[in-house]
Design an enzyme around this catalytic site. Structure first.
Site, PDB file in Angstrom:
ATOM      1  N   HIS A 399       0.799  -1.217   0.000  1.00 30.51           N
ATOM      2  CA  HIS A 399       0.000   0.000   0.000  1.00 30.51           C
ATOM      3  C   HIS A 399       0.839   1.277   0.000  1.00 30.51           C
ATOM      4  O   HIS A 399       0.289   2.388  -0.066  1.00 30.51           O
ATOM      5  CB  HIS A 399      -0.943   0.012   1.209  1.00 30.51           C
ATOM      6  CG  HIS A 399      -2.293   0.596   0.907  1.00 30.51           C
ATOM      7  ND1 HIS A 399      -2.514   1.451  -0.137  1.00 30.51           N
ATOM      8  CD2 HIS A 399      -3.495   0.457   1.521  1.00 30.51           C
ATOM      9  CE1 HIS A 399      -3.783   1.822  -0.152  1.00 30.51           C
ATOM     10  NE2 HIS A 399      -4.404   1.221   0.840  1.00 30.51           N
ATOM     11  N   ASP A 403      -2.408   1.673  -4.573  1.00 30.43           N
ATOM     12  CA  ASP A 403      -3.623   2.019  -3.838  1.00 30.43           C
ATOM     13  C   ASP A 403      -4.755   1.060  -4.205  1.00 30.43           C
ATOM     14  O   ASP A 403      -4.597   0.171  -5.035  1.00 30.43           O
ATOM     15  CB  ASP A 403      -4.030   3.473  -4.089  1.00 30.43           C
ATOM     16  CG  ASP A 403      -4.229   3.799  -5.558  1.00 30.43           C
ATOM     17  OD1 ASP A 403      -4.520   2.874  -6.344  1.00 30.43           O
ATOM     18  OD2 ASP A 403      -4.093   4.973  -5.939  1.00 30.43           O
TER      19      ASP A 403
END
Length: 427
Positions: A399, A403
């Protein structure tokens, strides 16, 4: 007798060192040219190293578990089978420690401030754990690599000059390192009933790699369910014909690899690596396929340039790599350079999985078991209940750079390629 330097050979591209597993010969033993005298490991592949000449081993310079750089002299061999030009090289190339080096090795290492932003590779972390170095102490070591990166030689030089463990080193931001006050859980061991099994070398490396990955990348996992009925029907109808024509088994793996490679072409930012604040976008699409070994350990052979190959070529690559994995015959270059990894957890009957990213990649795809079950589908007559072959896909991604939109879109695209597999594909 002439003396030959027996050096650590180059084991493959981007491989700069190897770990000694065992010597098959001792000092004083005679060896034939091309006879295996040493076993070494690079990453997770074991390789045999043969003697370049016939002769007697007069000196061995590295021992079991030593990490040796490519090109380093492993041993000296007395040989009477040698050309005139080779005789002129001999002992003059053997390095001896100079007075200046001795003086430097006796100089007490200066205490430096810790750099919390220092990048520590899995190898550096492994060495630090073995030598009982604290995180702050490792981060205080000056790095000689690119952008000041700490290399193995830097750590060994530090250990050579280290007079005592540094108890406390101030960080650059004056923050004190935090430690957990939670006690390590006690293991209830019953003597004579329970047993202790030492981790083998490969299991230790896997453990270090997995811990490093979880500490490095904030993992997020997304899931989708796909209907692979058409794909399954096509494969079942053509697998025998495929094997007869190409002498290769047609498993689901090359089909999965093909779908992932196509999806990466659509979303190239999933095919990247991260180093500090830099993102390296890879042009080549090299798909690693997590493979279980008979020992229970795991290895990841790589299908190179998967997007440039048709299904037949992918099937050949997959089968060859799987066979080499099972027989411990993988070459070092066959496990190097992956940019994305898949793990077929369905092979073991798992419905789905939450795989750990294979560093330095940023995503890994798990493919669950294909199961038949009743599903509601839309037909020309309206909604109907039919028996369909269903499968879960799960994507773990980093992450820091991937995304939810990119991860979810890529995962959905892989699912689309599997659901929309061209059943008109000819064999």
């Amino acid at each position: 007798m002439p003396i030959i330097e027996f050096k650590m050979p180059k084991m493959g591209e981007s491989i700069s060192e190897a770990t000694i597993i065992s010597w098959l010969k001792n000092v004083g033993d005679f060896v034939d040219a091309e006879e295996t005298i040493l076993e070494v490991a690079t990453d997770k592949v074991d390789s045999e190293v043969a003697s370049p000449v016939s002769g007697t081993i007069s000196e061995i310079r590295f021992q079991k578990d030593d990490i040796v750089a490519v090109g380093s002299v492993l041993a000296l061999i007395n040989s009477d089978v040698q050309s005139t030009s080779e005789k002129k090289e001999v002992i003059s190339n053997i390095k001896t420690e100079t007075k200046e080096e001795v003086k430097q090795s006796n100089t007490e290492f200066k205490q430096l401030k810790s750099n919390p932003d220092a990048f520590l590779s899995p190898l550096i972390i492994s060495i630090a754990q073995k030598e009982n170095l604290s995180l702050e102490e490792v981060q205080s070591i000056p790095g000689s690599g690119t952008d000041g990166r700490i290399q193995k030689s830097d750590v060994f030089n530090y250990l050579k000059n280290r007079k005592y463990p540094l108890k406390s080193i101030p960080t650059t931001n004056n923050q004190q390192p935090t430690t957990s006050s939670y006690p390590k859980p006690k293991i209830n061991y019953v003597e004579g009933k329970d047993r202790i099994v030492e981790m083998d070398r490969m299991r230790k490396m896997i453990a270090d790699h997995m811990v490093y990955s979880k500490q490095t990348s904030p993992h997020v996992t997304s899931y989708i369910e796909v209907d692979v009925t058409n794909l399954v029907d096509w494969r079942n109808a053509n697998k025998n014909k495929f094997q007869e024509k190409y002498k290769e088994k047609l498993t689901f793996t090359p089909i999965f690899v093909q779908a992932v490679a196509k999806a990466i072409e659509d979303f190239p930012l999933i095919n990247v690596s991260v180093d500090d604040k830099k993102i390296y976008v890879h042009k080549d699409i090299n798909i690693g396929m997590a493979t279980a070994l008979p020992s229970g350990n795991l290895i990841v052979p790589v299908v190179k340039n998967a997007n440039e190959k048709d299904l037949v070529s992918l099937a050949k690559d997959v089968n060859q790599l799987a066979e080499a994995s099972r027989n411990n015959k993988l070459k070092p270059e066959q496990i190097q350079g992956s940019t994305f990894t898949i793990s077929n957890v369905g092979t073991f009957g798992s419905l789905m999985g939450t795989p750990i990213i294979n560093q330095p990649e940023v995503a890994i795809l798990a493919l669950g078991i294909i199961k038949k079950r009743p599903e509601v589908i839309t037909t020309e007559k309206g909604d109907e209940i039919a028996i369909r072959s269903m499968m879960y896909l799960s994507l773990s991604f980093d992450h820091r750079v991937v995304d939810g939109f990119l991860g979810g879109s890529f995962l959905r695209k892989v699912g689309d390629y599997l659901e929309q597999f061209d059943t008109n594909t000819t064999i």
